[in-house]
Design a protein around this motif. Structure first.
Motif, PDB file in Angstrom:
ATOM      1  N   GLN A  64       0.836  -1.201   0.000  1.00 20.46           N
ATOM      2  CA  GLN A  64       0.000   0.000   0.000  1.00 20.46           C
ATOM      3  C   GLN A  64       0.874   1.256   0.000  1.00 20.46           C
ATOM      4  O   GLN A  64       1.900   1.307   0.669  1.00 20.46           O
ATOM      5  CB  GLN A  64      -0.898  -0.012   1.228  1.00 20.46           C
ATOM      6  N   PRO A  65       0.481   2.303  -0.757  1.00 17.00           N
ATOM      7  CA  PRO A  65       1.237   3.566  -0.717  1.00 17.00           C
ATOM      8  C   PRO A  65       1.258   4.138   0.701  1.00 17.00           C
ATOM      9  O   PRO A  65       0.332   3.932   1.497  1.00 17.00           O
ATOM     10  CB  PRO A  65       0.454   4.473  -1.667  1.00 17.00           C
ATOM     11  N   ASN A  66       2.320   4.875   1.016  1.00 21.77           N
ATOM     12  CA  ASN A  66       2.493   5.446   2.346  1.00 21.77           C
ATOM     13  C   ASN A  66       2.280   6.949   2.334  1.00 21.77           C
ATOM     14  O   ASN A  66       2.485   7.623   1.311  1.00 21.77           O
ATOM     15  CB  ASN A  66       3.908   5.160   2.874  1.00 21.77           C
ATOM     16  N   GLY A  67       1.899   7.485   3.478  1.00 21.54           N
ATOM     17  CA  GLY A  67       1.901   8.926   3.708  1.00 21.54           C
ATOM     18  C   GLY A  67       1.018   9.726   2.785  1.00 21.54           C
ATOM     19  O   GLY A  67       1.407  10.830   2.372  1.00 21.54           O
ATOM     20  N   LEU A  68      -0.169   9.227   2.460  1.00 22.56           N
ATOM     21  CA  LEU A  68      -1.069   9.977   1.577  1.00 22.56           C
ATOM     22  C   LEU A  68      -1.511  11.267   2.260  1.00 22.56           C
ATOM     23  O   LEU A  68      -2.043  11.251   3.372  1.00 22.56           O
ATOM     24  CB  LEU A  68      -2.294   9.132   1.217  1.00 22.56           C
ATOM     25  N   THR A  69      -1.289  12.399   1.590  1.00 22.15           N
ATOM     26  CA  THR A  69      -1.758  13.696   2.074  1.00 22.15           C
ATOM     27  C   THR A  69      -2.627  14.335   1.016  1.00 22.15           C
ATOM     28  O   THR A  69      -2.386  14.163  -0.194  1.00 22.15           O
ATOM     29  CB  THR A  69      -0.599  14.645   2.418  1.00 22.15           C
ATOM     30  N   VAL A  70      -3.637  15.070   1.436  1.00 20.54           N
ATOM     31  CA  VAL A  70      -4.561  15.758   0.530  1.00 20.54           C
ATOM     32  C   VAL A  70      -4.540  17.237   0.879  1.00 20.54           C
ATOM     33  O   VAL A  70      -4.858  17.617   2.010  1.00 20.54           O
ATOM     34  CB  VAL A  70      -5.989  15.202   0.654  1.00 20.54           C
ATOM     35  N   THR A  71      -4.134  18.073  -0.062  1.00 21.15           N
ATOM     36  CA  THR A  71      -4.057  19.516   0.139  1.00 21.15           C
ATOM     37  C   THR A  71      -5.161  20.197  -0.663  1.00 21.15           C
ATOM     38  O   THR A  71      -5.302  19.939  -1.862  1.00 21.15           O
ATOM     39  CB  THR A  71      -2.692  20.067  -0.297  1.00 21.15           C
ATOM     40  N   SER A  72      -5.913  21.060  -0.012  1.00 21.92           N
ATOM     41  CA  SER A  72      -7.044  21.718  -0.654  1.00 21.92           C
ATOM     42  C   SER A  72      -6.605  22.977  -1.390  1.00 21.92           C
ATOM     43  O   SER A  72      -5.713  23.701  -0.945  1.00 21.92           O
ATOM     44  CB  SER A  72      -8.107  22.084   0.383  1.00 21.92           C
ATOM     45  N   GLY A  73      -7.266  23.243  -2.512  1.00 16.00           N
ATOM     46  CA  GLY A  73      -7.049  24.458  -3.284  1.00 16.00           C
ATOM     47  C   GLY A  73      -8.356  24.903  -3.889  1.00 16.00           C
ATOM     48  O   GLY A  73      -9.386  24.228  -3.748  1.00 16.00           O
ATOM     49  N   PRO A  74      -8.371  26.033  -4.585  1.00 19.34           N
ATOM     50  CA  PRO A  74      -9.605  26.493  -5.222  1.00 19.34           C
ATOM     51  C   PRO A  74     -10.024  25.553  -6.356  1.00 19.34           C
ATOM     52  O   PRO A  74      -9.310  25.414  -7.340  1.00 19.34           O
ATOM     53  CB  PRO A  74      -9.245  27.884  -5.748  1.00 19.34           C
ATOM     54  N   SER A 134      -3.941  -2.863  -1.419  1.00 16.28           N
ATOM     55  CA  SER A 134      -5.085  -2.242  -0.750  1.00 16.28           C
ATOM     56  C   SER A 134      -4.908  -0.734  -0.845  1.00 16.28           C
ATOM     57  O   SER A 134      -3.780  -0.226  -0.828  1.00 16.28           O
ATOM     58  CB  SER A 134      -5.140  -2.692   0.704  1.00 16.28           C
ATOM     59  N   PRO A 135      -5.987   0.024  -0.973  1.00 18.36           N
ATOM     60  CA  PRO A 135      -5.848   1.465  -1.218  1.00 18.36           C
ATOM     61  C   PRO A 135      -5.504   2.253   0.036  1.00 18.36           C
ATOM     62  O   PRO A 135      -5.939   1.924   1.146  1.00 18.36           O
ATOM     63  CB  PRO A 135      -7.225   1.855  -1.737  1.00 18.36           C
ATOM     64  N   ALA A 136      -4.707   3.302  -0.156  1.00 20.41           N
ATOM     65  CA  ALA A 136      -4.534   4.318   0.874  1.00 20.41           C
ATOM     66  C   ALA A 136      -5.688   5.300   0.711  1.00 20.41           C
ATOM     67  O   ALA A 136      -5.964   5.756  -0.409  1.00 20.41           O
ATOM     68  CB  ALA A 136      -3.196   5.025   0.709  1.00 20.41           C
ATOM     69  N   LYS A 137      -6.375   5.624   1.790  1.00 24.64           N
ATOM     70  CA  LYS A 137      -7.587   6.429   1.699  1.00 24.64           C
ATOM     71  C   LYS A 137      -7.391   7.786   2.359  1.00 24.64           C
ATOM     72  O   LYS A 137      -6.626   7.938   3.305  1.00 24.64           O
ATOM     73  CB  LYS A 137      -8.752   5.692   2.368  1.00 24.64           C
ATOM     74  N   GLY A 138      -8.105   8.780   1.832  1.00 19.51           N
ATOM     75  CA  GLY A 138      -8.048  10.123   2.384  1.00 19.51           C
ATOM     76  C   GLY A 138      -9.252  10.920   1.941  1.00 19.51           C
ATOM     77  O   GLY A 138     -10.134  10.412   1.232  1.00 19.51           O
ATOM     78  N   SER A 139      -9.298  12.168   2.324  1.00 19.32           N
ATOM     79  CA  SER A 139     -10.393  13.050   1.937  1.00 19.32           C
ATOM     80  C   SER A 139      -9.903  14.483   1.974  1.00 19.32           C
ATOM     81  O   SER A 139      -8.885  14.805   2.608  1.00 19.32           O
ATOM     82  CB  SER A 139     -11.598  12.871   2.864  1.00 19.32           C
ATOM     83  N   GLY A 140     -10.632  15.348   1.298  1.00 28.62           N
ATOM     84  CA  GLY A 140     -10.293  16.767   1.293  1.00 28.62           C
ATOM     85  C   GLY A 140     -11.489  17.581   0.855  1.00 28.62           C
ATOM     86  O   GLY A 140     -12.374  17.084   0.146  1.00 28.62           O
ATOM     87  N   THR A 141     -11.515  18.823   1.274  1.00 26.86           N
ATOM     88  CA  THR A 141     -12.592  19.740   0.927  1.00 26.86           C
ATOM     89  C   THR A 141     -12.026  20.861   0.066  1.00 26.86           C
ATOM     90  O   THR A 141     -11.091  21.564   0.480  1.00 26.86           O
ATOM     91  CB  THR A 141     -13.235  20.338   2.188  1.00 26.86           C
ATOM     92  N   THR A 142     -12.552  21.012  -1.123  1.00 31.78           N
ATOM     93  CA  THR A 142     -12.067  22.052  -2.025  1.00 31.78           C
ATOM     94  C   THR A 142     -12.414  23.432  -1.476  1.00 31.78           C
ATOM     95  O   THR A 142     -13.406  23.607  -0.763  1.00 31.78           O
ATOM     96  CB  THR A 142     -12.691  21.898  -3.417  1.00 31.78           C
ATOM     97  N   ARG A 143     -11.589  24.414  -1.825  1.00 32.23           N
ATOM     98  CA  ARG A 143     -11.853  25.787  -1.412  1.00 32.23           C
ATOM     99  C   ARG A 143     -12.645  26.515  -2.483  1.00 32.23           C
ATOM    100  O   ARG A 143     -12.586  26.166  -3.672  1.00 32.23           O
ATOM    101  CB  ARG A 143     -10.548  26.533  -1.154  1.00 32.23           C
ATOM    102  N   ALA A 144     -13.355  27.539  -2.068  1.00 30.33           N
ATOM    103  CA  ALA A 144     -14.059  28.395  -3.021  1.00 30.33           C
ATOM    104  C   ALA A 144     -13.060  29.326  -3.699  1.00 30.33           C
ATOM    105  O   ALA A 144     -12.005  29.644  -3.140  1.00 30.33           O
ATOM    106  CB  ALA A 144     -15.138  29.199  -2.318  1.00 30.33           C
TER     107      ALA A 144
END
Length: 600
Positions: A64-74, A134-144
């Motif tokens: 599985q990939p390591n250290g998944l990070t999700v950074t939000s942008g517009p 197996s997938p590395a999972k994450g989430s993020g909320t986009t910015r306006a």
């Protein structure tokens, strides 16, 4: 033996192991491919190995990939992770994971998303045979997208971007296009080019006007350019200029130049006088497909370069003008694509001149004006300005006078920026004011213009701005970029080794008996790939192996080692062909050819 194979074997006499020629094919001629030239390639393959051929086999699934990070942008998310797999499958969505992308990078930017929405993401490692972790999972909320207090601001999110009332595209010949982004490029402007090192330049019709304050103004661009081995240029030039060629800056121009090469990034504030740039910190390598915000800040005490909100360079350059033309240019290897999500001026209020749709312009070069011909006037047009860039080989220190003949009317052609350098092989910007009587078109609807000169001169760019009250219809925007977004299979490269696994030196021969062939399939950075069903290996047009690569889903890329027998091969040049097939019938198959020699 067909001509193509003969040509490649002949090439092998000079270009030995490691030289790869990639051709687009339909898969015809292979026992597992469709028999019709127009039929799609297969979507599944059966393993095969000829007698005496050892083929690679799949091992355990990747980690599985390591250290998944999700950074939000517009309207976007950026995903980063680590791992040593040759490929990755990225999935994302709101209610369900309904979109996906196959990549070989460890960073991905998801664009064209809804504002202020929660997105679920998954990243799975994919090995050389299509097996998934197996997938590395994450989430993020986009910015306006927050509108700033700008004199000019364009997010390029309208379906007909770029707005012709605001922007004009300049390029050499038909080298580039500016089109609204589709799918993965959604809600951005895509600049695409099919000419190596030929910049695509976007000119603002709204002038950049300095404020009467210590902070004179700032030129803001948000884009994924320059990417790898590319260049992003922001120019502010006094006068009616449409493009600048290379480093031939007109007097008083101010330029921000960002260039990438061999994994390094350089930034400069350039003016004709050559003031130095002080770099405050080293910039990271510009990852293809990842957007950043660049700002050229002009002040009474000098210029600053701001990268993603941080000042990274300064210069003593101070503009000597109050109003200038703003140009945004991107350049890079053939096939370069750059997406722009924002151009803004934080400067004094200004507006673009009224936009009047105009005809296509045809330019000829002659020593005498042409004979007159029946022409038709453009209704409602009161005048116009014709901007051009002239490419020449003249070694004179200064530009000679030029004239234009338009509909029987002769007008002078003057420098768009007085004092602009007149150099061989550098485009020289010129402009002509056209009276209403000169603005008459042929029956084809085109405006014929003749540059009257005895020099060998080529007009590399032509741009007509009209004045008046013409009610001509707004031209339709081309929906498809110059370089389409069709996903392709990984690119192949191969190395020939001897029986002990040592690389065969260039120009040397493989001894009869056994040889080893190493194959590498990989994608370019920032590029989404088509799914790989597998590939065949042929020696001198005889199939020796078939390797499926979609055991757990579409394959992407990988490294493979084969052991082949050379006992039955004649002395002299031979050819290995690797033919790759996609999992989708819409993916064109691709072949790569690797020459080798057999000796005693």
């Amino acid at each position: 033996m067909d001509r193509r194979r003969i040509a490649f074997i002949a090439a092998g006499l000079v270009l030995f192991a490691g030289v790869i020629a990639v051709l687009r094919t339909t898969g015809a001629g292979d026992p597992v491919a469709a028999t019709s030239v127009s039929a799609p390639p297969p979507t599944s393959l059966e393993p095969y190995a000829a007698e005496g051929v050892l083929v690679p086999a799949a091992g355990p699934p990747p980690e599985q990939p390591n250290g998944l990070t999700v950074t939000s942008g517009p309207r976007r998310l950026q995903l980063r992770w680590t791992g040593d797999s040759p490929g990755y499958e990225v999935k994302w969505g709101t209610d369900r994971l309904d979109r996906s992308r196959l990549v070989t990078d460890h960073v991905v930017q998801l664009d064209g998303l809804e504002e202020e929405r929660d997105y679920q993401v998954e990243v799975s490692a994919v090995d050389a045979f299509g097996q998934r972790s197996s997938p590395a999972k994450g989430s993020g909320t986009t910015r306006a997208v927050r509108s700033g207090d700008f004199a000019l601001e364009d997010l390029f999110d309208q379906p007909d971007a770029p707005d012709p009332t605001r922007w004009r595209l300049a390029s050499r010949g038909n080298c580039a296009r500016a089109t609204p982004g589709q799918e993965d490029d959604g809600r951005r402007l895509v600049l695409s080019s099919n000419c190596a090192a030929a910049p695509a330049t976007l000119r603002s019709r709204t002038p950049f006007v300095l404020r009467d304050a210590d902070d004179l103004g700032r030129f803001v661009v948000e884009t994924d350019a320059p990417g790898g081995d590319g260049e992003l240029v922001l120019d502010l030039v006094p006068g009616p200029v449409s493009l600048i060629s290379g480093d031939a800056l007109p007097p008083d121009a101010v330029r921000l130049r960002v260039a990438t090469s061999a994994g390094t990034t350089s930034v400069q504030v350039v003016v004709p006088a050559g003031t130095p740039t002080s770099v405050l910190r080293a910039l990271p390598a510009m990852e293809p497909g990842i957007s950043h915000r660049w700002e050229l800040v002009l002040r009474r005490d000098g210029a600053r370069v701001v990268f993603d909100g941080e000042v990274v360079a300064t210069s003593p350059a101070v503009p000597a003008w109050r109003e200038a033309t703003a140009l945004v240019s991107v350049a890079g290897p053939t096939g370069q694509r750059a997406a722009v999500s924002l151009i803004a001026f934080d400067a004094a209020p200004a507006s673009a001149p009224a936009w009047v749709p105009g005809p296509q312009v045809e330019v000829a070069v002659a020593v005498e004006p042409p004979a007159t011909e029946p022409l038709e006037a453009l209704p409602g047009v009161t005048g116009g300005q014709l901007r051009m860039a002239l490419l020449h080989t003249d070694s004179s220190p200064e530009a000679p006078p030029f004239t234009l003949s338009v509909a029987g009317v002769t007008v002078p052609l003057r420098p768009a920026s007085p004092g602009a350098p007149w150099r061989p092989a550098a485009a020289y910007p010129v402009v002509a004011d056209l009276p209403a009587e000169a603005l008459r078109v042929r029956s084809s609807g085109k405006l014929a213009v003749t540059l009257v000169t005895g020099l060998r001169v080529q007009a590399t760019h032509v741009d007509l701005e009209l004045t008046g009250t013409s009610s001509g219809e707004r031209p339709e925007v081309e929906r498809e970029p110059l370089n389409g977004r069709e996903r392709e299979l990984a690119r192949a490269s191969g190395t020939v080794l001897d029986a002990s696994g040592r690389t065969v030196p260039e120009g040397a021969a493989v001894q009869r008996g056994r040889m080893v062939f190493d194959l590498v399939l990989e994608g370019r950075p920032g590029e989404a790939l088509a799914g790989l069903a597998g590939f065949s290996v042929r020696v001198d047009d005889e199939r020796v192996a078939m390797v499926p690569t979609a055991s757990g889903g579409p394959g992407i890329a990988g490294r493979y080692r084969f052991a082949l027998t050379t006992s039955d091969l004649s002395l002299g040049p031979h050819m290995i062909e690797v033919r790759m097939f996609g999992t989708s019938g819409e993916t064109r198959s691709t072949s790569a050819y690797i020459p080798f020699f057999v000796g005693r």
